[in-house]
Design a protein around this motif. Sequence first.
Motif, short mmCIF file in Angstrom:
data_model
loop_
_atom_site.label_atom_id
_atom_site.label_comp_id
_atom_site.label_asym_id
_atom_site.label_seq_id
_atom_site.Cartn_x
_atom_site.Cartn_y
_atom_site.Cartn_z
N PHE A 136 -47.33 -31.85 43.32
CA PHE A 136 -46.34 -32.94 43.31
C PHE A 136 -46.70 -33.99 42.28
CE2 PHE A 136 -45.87 -31.90 48.08
CZ PHE A 136 -45.02 -30.85 47.80
N ALA A 137 -47.97 -34.09 41.92
CA ALA A 137 -48.42 -35.10 40.96
C ALA A 137 -48.29 -34.63 39.51
CB ALA A 137 -49.87 -35.49 41.26
N THR A 138 -47.77 -33.42 39.28
CA THR A 138 -47.68 -32.90 37.90
C THR A 138 -46.32 -33.23 37.27
OG1 THR A 138 -46.79 -30.74 38.60
CG2 THR A 138 -49.20 -30.94 38.44
N ARG A 139 -46.29 -33.22 35.95
CA ARG A 139 -45.05 -33.37 35.20
C ARG A 139 -44.12 -32.18 35.47
NH1 ARG A 139 -43.62 -36.92 30.85
NH2 ARG A 139 -45.44 -37.96 31.69
N GLN A 140 -44.70 -31.01 35.72
CA GLN A 140 -43.89 -29.84 36.03
C GLN A 140 -42.99 -30.10 37.25
OE1 GLN A 140 -43.27 -26.86 34.81
NE2 GLN A 140 -42.56 -25.64 36.53
N PHE A 141 -43.51 -30.85 38.20
CA PHE A 141 -42.74 -31.10 39.43
C PHE A 141 -41.83 -32.31 39.29
CE2 PHE A 141 -42.23 -33.18 43.59
CZ PHE A 141 -41.61 -32.16 44.29
N HIS A 164 -49.41 -35.46 32.91
CA HIS A 164 -49.95 -34.35 32.13
C HIS A 164 -51.44 -34.28 32.41
CE1 HIS A 164 -46.33 -33.59 29.89
NE2 HIS A 164 -46.25 -34.85 29.49
N GLY A 165 -52.00 -33.10 32.29
CA GLY A 165 -53.43 -32.94 32.58
C GLY A 165 -53.65 -31.50 32.98
N ILE A 166 -54.85 -31.22 33.47
CA ILE A 166 -55.21 -29.84 33.75
C ILE A 166 -54.30 -29.22 34.82
CG2 ILE A 166 -57.08 -30.59 35.28
CD1 ILE A 166 -57.13 -27.44 33.15
N THR A 182 -61.96 -23.52 37.07
CA THR A 182 -61.86 -24.81 36.38
C THR A 182 -61.56 -25.88 37.42
OG1 THR A 182 -60.86 -23.66 34.50
CG2 THR A 182 -60.72 -26.07 34.52
N THR A 183 -62.40 -26.91 37.46
CA THR A 183 -62.11 -27.99 38.41
C THR A 183 -61.24 -29.05 37.75
OG1 THR A 183 -64.21 -28.98 37.81
CG2 THR A 183 -64.14 -27.70 39.83
N SER A 184 -60.55 -29.79 38.56
CA SER A 184 -59.64 -30.83 38.09
C SER A 184 -60.05 -32.17 38.68
CB SER A 184 -58.21 -30.51 38.56
OG SER A 184 -57.41 -31.66 38.54
N PRO A 185 -59.79 -33.28 37.93
CA PRO A 185 -60.06 -34.61 38.51
C PRO A 185 -59.33 -34.84 39.83
CG PRO A 185 -59.63 -34.78 36.15
CD PRO A 185 -59.33 -33.35 36.54
N SER A 186 -58.26 -34.09 40.09
CA SER A 186 -57.54 -34.25 41.36
C SER A 186 -58.34 -33.72 42.54
CB SER A 186 -56.20 -33.53 41.30
OG SER A 186 -56.39 -32.13 41.28
N GLY A 187 -59.39 -32.95 42.26
CA GLY A 187 -60.22 -32.42 43.34
C GLY A 187 -60.02 -30.94 43.61
N VAL A 188 -58.92 -30.37 43.07
CA VAL A 188 -58.70 -28.94 43.28
C VAL A 188 -59.47 -28.12 42.25
CG1 VAL A 188 -56.41 -29.44 44.22
CG2 VAL A 188 -56.64 -28.69 41.82
N THR A 189 -59.66 -26.85 42.53
CA THR A 189 -60.28 -25.91 41.59
C THR A 189 -59.28 -24.80 41.28
OG1 THR A 189 -62.48 -26.35 42.51
CG2 THR A 189 -62.21 -24.32 41.22
N HIS A 190 -59.01 -24.63 39.99
CA HIS A 190 -58.12 -23.55 39.57
C HIS A 190 -58.94 -22.29 39.34
CE1 HIS A 190 -54.67 -26.24 38.90
NE2 HIS A 190 -55.58 -27.13 38.54
N LEU A 191 -58.55 -21.21 39.98
CA LEU A 191 -59.20 -19.92 39.78
C LEU A 191 -58.18 -18.98 39.16
CD1 LEU A 191 -60.81 -19.72 43.31
CD2 LEU A 191 -62.12 -19.64 41.19
#
Lengths: 211, 211
Positions: free
Chosen positions: B40-45, B51-53, B193-202
Amino acid sequence: MSQTRVHNFALSLDGFATGEPQSLEAPFGHAGHRLHEWFFATRQFSADGAHGIDDAFAQRWAPGIGAEIMGANKFGPPGWQDDLGWRGWWGERPPFGTPVFVLTHRPRPPLELDGTTFHFLSASPDEVLAAARDAGGGLDVRIGGGPSVVRDFLLADLIDHLHVVQVPILLGRGVRLWDGLEGLEERFAVEATTSPSGVTHLVFNRKVHGG
Amino acid sequence: MSQTRVHNFALSLDGFATGEPQSLEAPFGHAGHRLHEWFFATRQFSADGAHGIDDAFAQRWAPGIGAEIMGANKFGPPGWQDDLGWRGWWGERPPFGTPVFVLTHRPRPPLELDGTTFHFLSASPDEVLAAARDAGGGLDVRIGGGPSVVRDFLLADLIDHLHVVQVPILLGRGVRLWDGLEGLEERFAVEATTSPSGVTHLVFNRKVHGG
């Protein structure tokens, strides 16, 4: 203030801290060495290991620790209690160098090995933590695993710092850490850091009360 | 060559892709919005998102996709098949803009909504993938979830690219993605890849055959 800490606790992506079945030949069952390869490559483990993010985390295992608490499955393979000559996995020079409290329903007299004294007892998390704090002179206490012991201490809200290392493999079976811990993150600040080795370090730092 | 892709698929640390129970009011059960706050915090949404990881990963959802396959639970709450007027969660302007294949044991006629056509069918992963490739003009096919559909496609070795977003919460209950997938990593290159938002993208990228 003495803290209760967990370090270098490896999990598969599907949440297993060990495979199955555990035995003398295969302490982590079908997981083999796969959960710990990141650790074997560190300077903490070996003089020709690498410095780097994995080593930085691994090095935090010892400083400030006055005692360790471990479950029966970490001290030996299933049935070690029947062998009065069993002296742990580590040979004559165990790496701990502090009192170690082994939780088992079949206590035996203490065992001293090169600066490490193993105490064997049947006790609740609260009770063994009090004993370990006392024996450790008020320094921090490390909860050494396995997964059911770490889980019991998390359920009892007795962990201040939890360092989990997520390894990108799927074990499919074994012993899970996270079962029954819904909402655990509410009591902790969580930080994730990936490593070039492919693992992800997750640290859970307990929020100061009411946080 | 048409690929089969999964994007933005969120999981709790204990491996649940949804909470329980799922209903019209709570599509993700007790998980609520917690698995998707990063999105929800992304530009895509949203036009005022960042913008960011997280956005960089989220943006990859649409380009090159010719069709989506989803399970019945993604199209509606339990029992939607009894309501011939149910037109999906998304209102009159669904976000897909491609053919969408909804797997259900109770097929109904296709539904066209603002450039998205929903097809309802009962089929094996192989069969529905062939239909989706055909309808998508040979472009890539997205497997949209839920967890049991993604798992079925992974078990059938039909996924080329899997993007999982690990959210640092423990749901404790719900539907797991990883069950029955022991050894999955052998078929994939895995990157975290970790994100400043706290999630990890696998991301799991399928190795070229024999790899």
